[in-house]
Design a protein around this motif. Structure first.
Motif, PDB file in Angstrom:
ATOM      1  N   ASP A 148       0.813  -1.214   0.000  1.00 27.66           N
ATOM      2  CA  ASP A 148       0.000   0.000   0.000  1.00 27.66           C
ATOM      3  C   ASP A 148       0.849   1.268   0.000  1.00 27.66           C
ATOM      4  O   ASP A 148       0.324   2.384  -0.007  1.00 27.66           O
ATOM      5  N   LEU A 149       2.181   1.103  -0.003  1.00 29.92           N
ATOM      6  CA  LEU A 149       3.091   2.232   0.132  1.00 29.92           C
ATOM      7  C   LEU A 149       3.926   2.486  -1.115  1.00 29.92           C
ATOM      8  O   LEU A 149       4.147   3.626  -1.517  1.00 29.92           O
ATOM      9  N   GLY A 150       4.416   1.433  -1.748  1.00 35.10           N
ATOM     10  CA  GLY A 150       5.404   1.561  -2.812  1.00 35.10           C
ATOM     11  C   GLY A 150       6.789   1.403  -2.215  1.00 35.10           C
ATOM     12  O   GLY A 150       6.988   0.618  -1.276  1.00 35.10           O
ATOM     13  N   LEU A 151       7.747   2.142  -2.716  1.00 33.31           N
ATOM     14  CA  LEU A 151       9.132   2.067  -2.241  1.00 33.31           C
ATOM     15  C   LEU A 151       9.551   3.405  -1.647  1.00 33.31           C
ATOM     16  O   LEU A 151       9.445   4.440  -2.302  1.00 33.31           O
ATOM     17  N   LEU A 152      10.014   3.370  -0.414  1.00 35.83           N
ATOM     18  CA  LEU A 152      10.538   4.556   0.253  1.00 35.83           C
ATOM     19  C   LEU A 152      12.017   4.321   0.544  1.00 35.83           C
ATOM     20  O   LEU A 152      12.374   3.340   1.198  1.00 35.83           O
ATOM     21  N   ARG A 153      12.872   5.212   0.037  1.00 35.53           N
ATOM     22  CA  ARG A 153      14.318   5.137   0.296  1.00 35.53           C
ATOM     23  C   ARG A 153      14.701   6.322   1.176  1.00 35.53           C
ATOM     24  O   ARG A 153      14.479   7.474   0.795  1.00 35.53           O
ATOM     25  N   VAL A 154      15.261   6.045   2.335  1.00 30.40           N
ATOM     26  CA  VAL A 154      15.653   7.099   3.273  1.00 30.40           C
ATOM     27  C   VAL A 154      17.157   7.297   3.158  1.00 30.40           C
ATOM     28  O   VAL A 154      17.941   6.404   3.474  1.00 30.40           O
ATOM     29  N   ASN A 158      16.286  10.615  10.374  1.00 35.94           N
ATOM     30  CA  ASN A 158      15.252   9.741  10.922  1.00 35.94           C
ATOM     31  C   ASN A 158      13.889  10.110  10.352  1.00 35.94           C
ATOM     32  O   ASN A 158      13.606  11.278  10.104  1.00 35.94           O
ATOM     33  N   LEU A 159      13.048   9.089  10.173  1.00 40.71           N
ATOM     34  CA  LEU A 159      11.724   9.302   9.587  1.00 40.71           C
ATOM     35  C   LEU A 159      10.762   8.274  10.153  1.00 40.71           C
ATOM     36  O   LEU A 159      11.114   7.093  10.285  1.00 40.71           O
ATOM     37  N   ILE A 160       9.568   8.727  10.497  1.00 36.33           N
ATOM     38  CA  ILE A 160       8.489   7.793  10.845  1.00 36.33           C
ATOM     39  C   ILE A 160       7.518   7.807   9.685  1.00 36.33           C
ATOM     40  O   ILE A 160       6.870   8.816   9.407  1.00 36.33           O
ATOM     41  N   ALA A 161       7.445   6.691   8.963  1.00 37.46           N
ATOM     42  CA  ALA A 161       6.643   6.589   7.744  1.00 37.46           C
ATOM     43  C   ALA A 161       5.634   5.465   7.891  1.00 37.46           C
ATOM     44  O   ALA A 161       6.008   4.303   8.109  1.00 37.46           O
ATOM     45  N   ASN A 162       4.347   5.810   7.782  1.00 40.18           N
ATOM     46  CA  ASN A 162       3.257   4.840   7.970  1.00 40.18           C
ATOM     47  C   ASN A 162       3.468   4.006   9.232  1.00 40.18           C
ATOM     48  O   ASN A 162       3.286   2.794   9.244  1.00 40.18           O
ATOM     49  N   GLN A 189      -0.522   5.685  -0.506  1.00 37.52           N
ATOM     50  CA  GLN A 189      -0.415   6.782   0.459  1.00 37.52           C
ATOM     51  C   GLN A 189       0.803   6.616   1.360  1.00 37.52           C
ATOM     52  O   GLN A 189       1.207   5.505   1.691  1.00 37.52           O
ATOM     53  N   LEU A 190       1.341   7.759   1.745  1.00 37.24           N
ATOM     54  CA  LEU A 190       2.472   7.799   2.671  1.00 37.24           C
ATOM     55  C   LEU A 190       2.183   8.863   3.717  1.00 37.24           C
ATOM     56  O   LEU A 190       1.933  10.020   3.384  1.00 37.24           O
ATOM     57  N   THR A 191       2.194   8.466   4.984  1.00 34.75           N
ATOM     58  CA  THR A 191       2.022   9.410   6.089  1.00 34.75           C
ATOM     59  C   THR A 191       3.333   9.506   6.855  1.00 34.75           C
ATOM     60  O   THR A 191       3.877   8.490   7.298  1.00 34.75           O
ATOM     61  N   ILE A 192       3.835  10.719   6.978  1.00 40.11           N
ATOM     62  CA  ILE A 192       5.115  10.959   7.628  1.00 40.11           C
ATOM     63  C   ILE A 192       4.890  11.816   8.867  1.00 40.11           C
ATOM     64  O   ILE A 192       4.158  12.804   8.830  1.00 40.11           O
ATOM     65  N   GLU A 193       5.540  11.421   9.955  1.00 37.91           N
ATOM     66  CA  GLU A 193       5.529  12.204  11.186  1.00 37.91           C
ATOM     67  C   GLU A 193       6.892  12.860  11.356  1.00 37.91           C
ATOM     68  O   GLU A 193       7.927  12.198  11.243  1.00 37.91           O
ATOM     69  N   LYS A 229       2.530  16.016  11.141  1.00 33.63           N
ATOM     70  CA  LYS A 229       2.389  14.903  10.201  1.00 33.63           C
ATOM     71  C   LYS A 229       1.857  15.419   8.871  1.00 33.63           C
ATOM     72  O   LYS A 229       1.262  16.502   8.788  1.00 33.63           O
ATOM     73  N   VAL A 230       2.109  14.647   7.820  1.00 31.91           N
ATOM     74  CA  VAL A 230       1.601  14.970   6.496  1.00 31.91           C
ATOM     75  C   VAL A 230       1.294  13.669   5.776  1.00 31.91           C
ATOM     76  O   VAL A 230       2.006  12.672   5.942  1.00 31.91           O
ATOM     77  N   THR A 231       0.217  13.669   4.984  1.00 30.73           N
ATOM     78  CA  THR A 231      -0.150  12.496   4.192  1.00 30.73           C
ATOM     79  C   THR A 231      -0.079  12.848   2.716  1.00 30.73           C
ATOM     80  O   THR A 231      -0.694  13.823   2.273  1.00 30.73           O
ATOM     81  N   LEU A 232       0.688  12.069   1.966  1.00 32.20           N
ATOM     82  CA  LEU A 232       0.824  12.228   0.525  1.00 32.20           C
ATOM     83  C   LEU A 232       0.073  11.101  -0.163  1.00 32.20           C
ATOM     84  O   LEU A 232       0.182   9.937   0.230  1.00 32.20           O
ATOM     85  N   THR A 233      -0.685  11.446  -1.203  1.00 30.08           N
ATOM     86  CA  THR A 233      -1.419  10.464  -1.994  1.00 30.08           C
ATOM     87  C   THR A 233      -0.956  10.553  -3.434  1.00 30.08           C
ATOM     88  O   THR A 233      -1.003  11.630  -4.049  1.00 30.08           O
ATOM     89  N   SER A 234      -0.506   9.438  -3.976  1.00 31.49           N
ATOM     90  CA  SER A 234       0.007   9.437  -5.344  1.00 31.49           C
ATOM     91  C   SER A 234      -1.126   9.555  -6.345  1.00 31.49           C
ATOM     92  O   SER A 234      -2.086   8.779  -6.310  1.00 31.49           O
ATOM     93  N   GLY A 235      -1.012  10.554  -7.252  1.00 31.06           N
ATOM     94  CA  GLY A 235      -2.034  10.724  -8.274  1.00 31.06           C
ATOM     95  C   GLY A 235      -1.822   9.806  -9.460  1.00 31.06           C
ATOM     96  O   GLY A 235      -2.745   9.504 -10.202  1.00 31.06           O
ATOM     97  N   GLU A 236      -0.561   9.401  -9.656  1.00 28.17           N
ATOM     98  CA  GLU A 236      -0.192   8.500 -10.738  1.00 28.17           C
ATOM     99  C   GLU A 236       1.178   7.940 -10.409  1.00 28.17           C
ATOM    100  O   GLU A 236       1.828   8.365  -9.462  1.00 28.17           O
ATOM    101  N   SER A 237       1.612   6.969 -11.168  1.00 25.15           N
ATOM    102  CA  SER A 237       2.930   6.389 -10.945  1.00 25.15           C
ATOM    103  C   SER A 237       3.987   7.482 -11.006  1.00 25.15           C
ATOM    104  O   SER A 237       4.023   8.275 -11.947  1.00 25.15           O
TER     105      SER A 237
END
Length: 281
Positions: A148-154, A158-162, A189-193, A229-237
Protein backbone atom coordinates in the motif's frame (compact mmCIF):
# COMPACT_ATOMS: atom_id res chain seq x y z
CA UNK A 1 -1.76 15.84 15.61
CA UNK A 2 -1.67 18.84 13.24
CA UNK A 3 -1.70 18.06 9.54
CA UNK A 4 0.68 19.95 7.27
CA UNK A 5 -0.74 21.51 4.11
CA UNK A 6 0.82 23.21 1.09
CA UNK A 7 1.67 26.88 1.66
CA UNK A 8 3.46 27.62 -1.61
CA UNK A 9 4.37 25.85 -4.86
CA UNK A 10 7.53 26.85 -6.72
CA UNK A 11 8.26 25.71 -10.28
CA UNK A 12 11.81 24.62 -11.09
CA UNK A 13 13.58 26.63 -13.78
CA UNK A 14 16.13 25.63 -16.40
CA UNK A 15 19.75 26.70 -16.02
CA UNK A 16 23.25 25.30 -16.43
CA UNK A 17 26.29 24.91 -14.22
CA UNK A 18 29.77 23.43 -14.32
CA UNK A 19 30.91 22.94 -17.90
CA UNK A 20 27.47 23.45 -19.45
CA UNK A 21 25.57 20.75 -17.54
CA UNK A 22 21.82 21.29 -17.97
CA UNK A 23 19.91 21.61 -14.71
CA UNK A 24 16.40 22.19 -13.42
CA UNK A 25 16.81 24.31 -10.28
CA UNK A 26 14.80 25.63 -7.38
CA UNK A 27 16.61 27.91 -4.92
CA UNK A 28 15.61 29.29 -1.54
CA UNK A 29 18.66 31.09 -0.17
CA UNK A 30 16.53 33.92 1.18
CA UNK A 31 13.42 31.91 1.98
CA UNK A 32 13.18 30.99 5.67
CA UNK A 33 10.80 28.14 4.82
CA UNK A 34 13.62 26.37 2.90
CA UNK A 35 16.01 26.31 5.83
CA UNK A 36 18.19 24.32 6.47
CA UNK A 37 18.12 23.57 2.72
CA UNK A 38 19.32 26.17 0.23
CA UNK A 39 18.85 24.78 -3.26
CA UNK A 40 17.83 21.64 -5.16
CA UNK A 41 19.21 20.89 -8.63
CA UNK A 42 17.82 18.12 -10.83
CA UNK A 43 20.17 16.78 -13.52
CA UNK A 44 18.25 14.88 -16.16
CA UNK A 45 19.14 14.16 -19.79
CA UNK A 46 19.50 11.36 -22.31
CA UNK A 47 21.87 13.49 -24.39
CA UNK A 48 25.62 13.11 -23.78
CA UNK A 49 26.27 16.75 -24.67
CA UNK A 50 24.11 17.89 -21.75
CA UNK A 51 26.35 16.36 -19.07
CA UNK A 52 29.70 15.24 -20.53
CA UNK A 53 31.47 18.45 -19.41
CA UNK A 54 30.67 17.66 -15.80
CA UNK A 55 31.74 19.89 -12.94
CA UNK A 56 35.50 20.59 -13.17
CA UNK A 57 37.43 21.64 -10.02
CA UNK A 58 35.67 24.42 -8.11
CA UNK A 59 35.57 25.66 -4.48
CA UNK A 60 32.95 25.73 -1.72
CA UNK A 61 32.75 27.15 1.77
CA UNK A 62 29.95 27.16 4.34
CA UNK A 63 27.62 24.50 2.90
CA UNK A 64 26.97 20.78 2.74
CA UNK A 65 26.07 19.04 -0.52
CA UNK A 66 24.08 15.83 -0.81
CA UNK A 67 24.21 14.32 -4.30
CA UNK A 68 21.81 11.49 -5.17
CA UNK A 69 22.01 9.53 -8.42
CA UNK A 70 18.93 7.76 -9.76
CA UNK A 71 20.71 6.83 -12.97
CA UNK A 72 24.26 7.52 -14.10
CA UNK A 73 27.89 7.32 -12.98
CA UNK A 74 30.04 10.22 -11.76
CA UNK A 75 33.34 10.45 -9.90
CA UNK A 76 34.16 12.82 -7.03
CA UNK A 77 37.71 14.08 -6.40
CA UNK A 78 38.80 16.74 -3.93
CA UNK A 79 41.98 18.50 -2.83
CA UNK A 80 42.06 16.43 0.39
CA UNK A 81 42.64 13.26 -1.64
CA UNK A 82 39.13 11.82 -1.44
CA UNK A 83 37.98 9.88 -4.50
CA UNK A 84 34.49 8.38 -4.67
CA UNK A 85 32.20 6.98 -7.32
CA UNK A 86 28.56 7.95 -7.47
CA UNK A 87 26.59 5.29 -9.31
CA UNK A 88 22.91 4.58 -9.93
CA UNK A 89 20.98 4.43 -6.67
CA UNK A 90 23.83 5.79 -4.54
CA UNK A 91 24.61 9.12 -2.91
CA UNK A 92 27.45 11.20 -1.53
CA UNK A 93 27.73 13.94 1.07
CA UNK A 94 30.31 16.65 1.49
CA UNK A 95 30.62 19.30 4.20
CA UNK A 96 32.68 22.14 2.77
CA UNK A 97 33.27 23.87 6.09
CA UNK A 98 36.23 26.28 5.87
CA UNK A 99 36.98 25.28 2.31
CA UNK A 100 37.18 22.49 -0.25
CA UNK A 101 38.08 22.28 -3.92
CA UNK A 102 36.42 19.36 -5.69
CA UNK A 103 35.27 18.05 -9.05
CA UNK A 104 32.37 15.84 -10.10
CA UNK A 105 32.99 14.36 -13.52
CA UNK A 106 31.01 11.78 -15.53
CA UNK A 107 32.49 8.32 -15.94
CA UNK A 108 29.63 7.42 -18.27
CA UNK A 109 30.16 8.23 -21.95
CA UNK A 110 26.58 7.69 -23.06
CA UNK A 111 23.12 6.85 -21.75
CA UNK A 112 20.65 8.52 -19.42
CA UNK A 113 21.58 10.77 -16.53
CA UNK A 114 19.15 11.50 -13.71
CA UNK A 115 20.19 12.78 -10.33
CA UNK A 116 19.96 15.56 -7.78
CA UNK A 117 22.31 17.82 -5.87
CA UNK A 118 20.94 19.34 -2.69
CA UNK A 119 22.65 22.29 -0.97
CA UNK A 120 22.29 22.35 2.80
CA UNK A 121 23.30 25.35 4.89
CA UNK A 122 25.84 24.97 7.68
CA UNK A 123 25.23 26.80 10.95
CA UNK A 124 27.83 29.47 11.73
CA UNK A 125 29.53 27.19 14.28
CA UNK A 126 30.40 24.75 11.46
CA UNK A 127 31.31 27.07 8.59
CA UNK A 128 35.02 27.13 9.48
CA UNK A 129 35.40 23.48 10.49
CA UNK A 130 37.57 21.12 8.39
CA UNK A 131 35.84 19.73 5.31
CA UNK A 132 34.39 16.19 5.34
CA UNK A 133 33.39 13.68 2.67
CA UNK A 134 31.27 10.51 2.83
CA UNK A 135 29.70 8.37 0.11
CA UNK A 136 27.18 5.57 0.42
CA UNK A 137 26.41 3.03 -2.26
CA UNK A 138 22.90 1.83 -3.26
CA UNK A 139 22.94 -1.27 -1.06
CA UNK A 140 23.50 0.80 2.10
CA UNK A 141 20.47 3.07 1.63
CA UNK A 142 17.50 2.23 3.86
CA UNK A 143 14.56 0.89 1.84
CA UNK A 144 11.01 0.28 3.03
CA UNK A 145 8.49 -1.48 0.78
CA UNK A 146 4.81 -2.26 1.36
CA UNK A 147 2.00 -3.08 -1.05
CA UNK A 148 0.00 0.00 0.00
CA UNK A 149 3.09 2.23 0.13
CA UNK A 150 5.40 1.56 -2.81
CA UNK A 151 9.13 2.07 -2.24
CA UNK A 152 10.54 4.56 0.25
CA UNK A 153 14.32 5.14 0.30
CA UNK A 154 15.65 7.10 3.27
CA UNK A 155 18.97 8.78 2.46
CA UNK A 156 19.48 10.91 5.55
CA UNK A 157 18.20 11.24 9.08
CA UNK A 158 15.25 9.74 10.92
CA UNK A 159 11.72 9.30 9.59
CA UNK A 160 8.49 7.79 10.84
CA UNK A 161 6.64 6.59 7.74
CA UNK A 162 3.26 4.84 7.97
CA UNK A 163 4.08 4.07 11.59
CA UNK A 164 7.54 2.60 10.87
CA UNK A 165 10.67 4.25 12.33
CA UNK A 166 13.38 4.44 9.67
CA UNK A 167 16.94 5.73 9.69
CA UNK A 168 19.06 6.68 6.68
CA UNK A 169 22.83 6.09 6.37
CA UNK A 170 23.69 9.81 6.51
CA UNK A 171 23.61 11.03 10.12
CA UNK A 172 26.43 13.58 10.29
CA UNK A 173 24.74 16.74 9.00
CA UNK A 174 25.22 19.96 10.98
CA UNK A 175 21.55 20.14 11.98
CA UNK A 176 18.93 17.43 12.24
CA UNK A 177 17.23 16.74 8.92
CA UNK A 178 15.77 14.03 6.72
CA UNK A 179 15.86 13.41 2.95
CA UNK A 180 13.84 10.60 1.35
CA UNK A 181 12.79 9.34 -2.09
CA UNK A 182 9.26 7.93 -2.45
CA UNK A 183 8.30 5.98 -5.57
CA UNK A 184 4.65 5.05 -5.79
CA UNK A 185 1.78 3.81 -7.90
CA UNK A 186 -1.56 5.58 -8.31
CA UNK A 187 -3.57 5.78 -5.09
CA UNK A 188 -0.82 4.73 -2.72
CA UNK A 189 -0.42 6.78 0.46
CA UNK A 190 2.47 7.80 2.67
CA UNK A 191 2.02 9.41 6.09
CA UNK A 192 5.11 10.96 7.63
CA UNK A 193 5.53 12.20 11.19
CA UNK A 194 8.13 14.91 11.80
CA UNK A 195 8.86 17.39 14.62
CA UNK A 196 6.32 20.22 14.44
CA UNK A 197 8.95 23.00 14.32
CA UNK A 198 10.83 21.48 11.36
CA UNK A 199 10.47 22.96 7.90
CA UNK A 200 9.25 20.53 5.25
CA UNK A 201 9.07 20.51 1.45
CA UNK A 202 8.27 18.04 -1.33
CA UNK A 203 9.66 17.98 -4.89
CA UNK A 204 7.86 15.95 -7.57
CA UNK A 205 10.30 14.63 -10.18
CA UNK A 206 7.87 12.23 -11.86
CA UNK A 207 4.09 12.05 -11.92
CA UNK A 208 2.11 13.89 -9.24
CA UNK A 209 1.11 13.65 -5.59
CA UNK A 210 -1.61 15.34 -3.57
CA UNK A 211 -1.50 16.80 -0.05
CA UNK A 212 -4.85 17.66 1.52
CA UNK A 213 -6.45 17.75 -1.94
CA UNK A 214 -3.83 20.03 -3.54
CA UNK A 215 -1.66 18.54 -6.29
CA UNK A 216 2.10 18.85 -6.77
CA UNK A 217 2.98 18.19 -10.42
CA UNK A 218 6.24 17.07 -11.96
CA UNK A 219 8.82 19.87 -11.75
CA UNK A 220 7.15 21.56 -8.77
CA UNK A 221 8.40 21.97 -5.21
CA UNK A 222 5.86 22.51 -2.43
CA UNK A 223 6.66 24.30 0.83
CA UNK A 224 4.49 22.92 3.64
CA UNK A 225 2.97 24.53 6.70
CA UNK A 226 4.02 23.64 10.23
CA UNK A 227 2.57 20.50 11.79
CA UNK A 228 3.66 17.11 13.02
CA UNK A 229 2.39 14.90 10.20
CA UNK A 230 1.60 14.97 6.50
CA UNK A 231 -0.15 12.50 4.19
CA UNK A 232 0.82 12.23 0.52
CA UNK A 233 -1.42 10.46 -1.99
CA UNK A 234 0.01 9.44 -5.34
CA UNK A 235 -2.03 10.72 -8.27
CA UNK A 236 -0.19 8.50 -10.74
CA UNK A 237 2.93 6.39 -10.94
CA UNK A 238 5.81 8.65 -9.99
CA UNK A 239 8.47 9.81 -7.58
CA UNK A 240 9.02 12.61 -5.07
CA UNK A 241 11.86 13.79 -2.86
CA UNK A 242 10.78 14.65 0.68
CA UNK A 243 12.80 17.07 2.80
CA UNK A 244 12.44 18.05 6.45
CA UNK A 245 14.84 19.75 8.80
CA UNK A 246 15.57 21.98 11.74
CA UNK A 247 15.61 25.62 10.57
CA UNK A 248 18.84 27.60 10.97
CA UNK A 249 17.85 31.01 12.29
CA UNK A 250 20.87 32.92 10.96
CA UNK A 251 21.54 35.41 8.12
CA UNK A 252 22.35 33.86 4.74
CA UNK A 253 24.74 35.66 2.38
CA UNK A 254 25.31 33.78 -0.86
CA UNK A 255 27.96 34.45 -3.50
CA UNK A 256 28.48 31.73 -6.12
CA UNK A 257 29.80 28.58 -4.37
CA UNK A 258 30.12 30.31 -0.99
CA UNK A 259 27.42 30.71 1.70
CA UNK A 260 28.29 32.67 4.83
CA UNK A 261 26.55 34.90 7.40
CA UNK A 262 27.83 38.31 6.30
CA UNK A 263 29.30 40.08 3.29
CA UNK A 264 32.54 40.59 5.25
CA UNK A 265 32.83 36.80 5.56
CA UNK A 266 32.17 36.40 1.84
CA UNK A 267 34.90 38.93 1.02
CA UNK A 268 37.33 37.08 3.30
CA UNK A 269 36.39 33.78 1.64
CA UNK A 270 37.17 35.20 -1.81
CA UNK A 271 40.55 36.48 -0.57
CA UNK A 272 41.32 33.09 0.99
CA UNK A 273 40.48 31.21 -2.19
CA UNK A 274 42.34 33.57 -4.51
CA UNK A 275 45.47 33.45 -2.32
CA UNK A 276 45.54 29.64 -2.24
CA UNK A 277 44.51 29.20 1.40
CA UNK A 278 41.92 26.52 0.51
CA UNK A 279 44.67 24.27 -0.85
CA UNK A 280 46.48 24.33 2.50
CA UNK A 281 43.58 22.85 4.48
Amino acid sequence: MANRVIKQIIRTHETSDGDGVKIQRVAGFNNEQFSPFLMVDELKSDQRKDYVGGFPPHPHRGIETLTYMLKGHFQHRDHMGNVGELRSGGAQWMAAGRGVIHSEMPIMEEGDLHGFQIWINQPSRDKMKPAEYFDFQPETITEHTREDLGLLRVLAGNLIANGEALHGPLDRTGVELSVSDWRSEQGQQLTIEVPEHFNMMVLSYQGSVAIDGQTIKQGELALLSKGDKVTLTSGESGGVLIFSGQPIDEPVVHYGPFVMNSMAEIEQTIRDYNSGVFETY
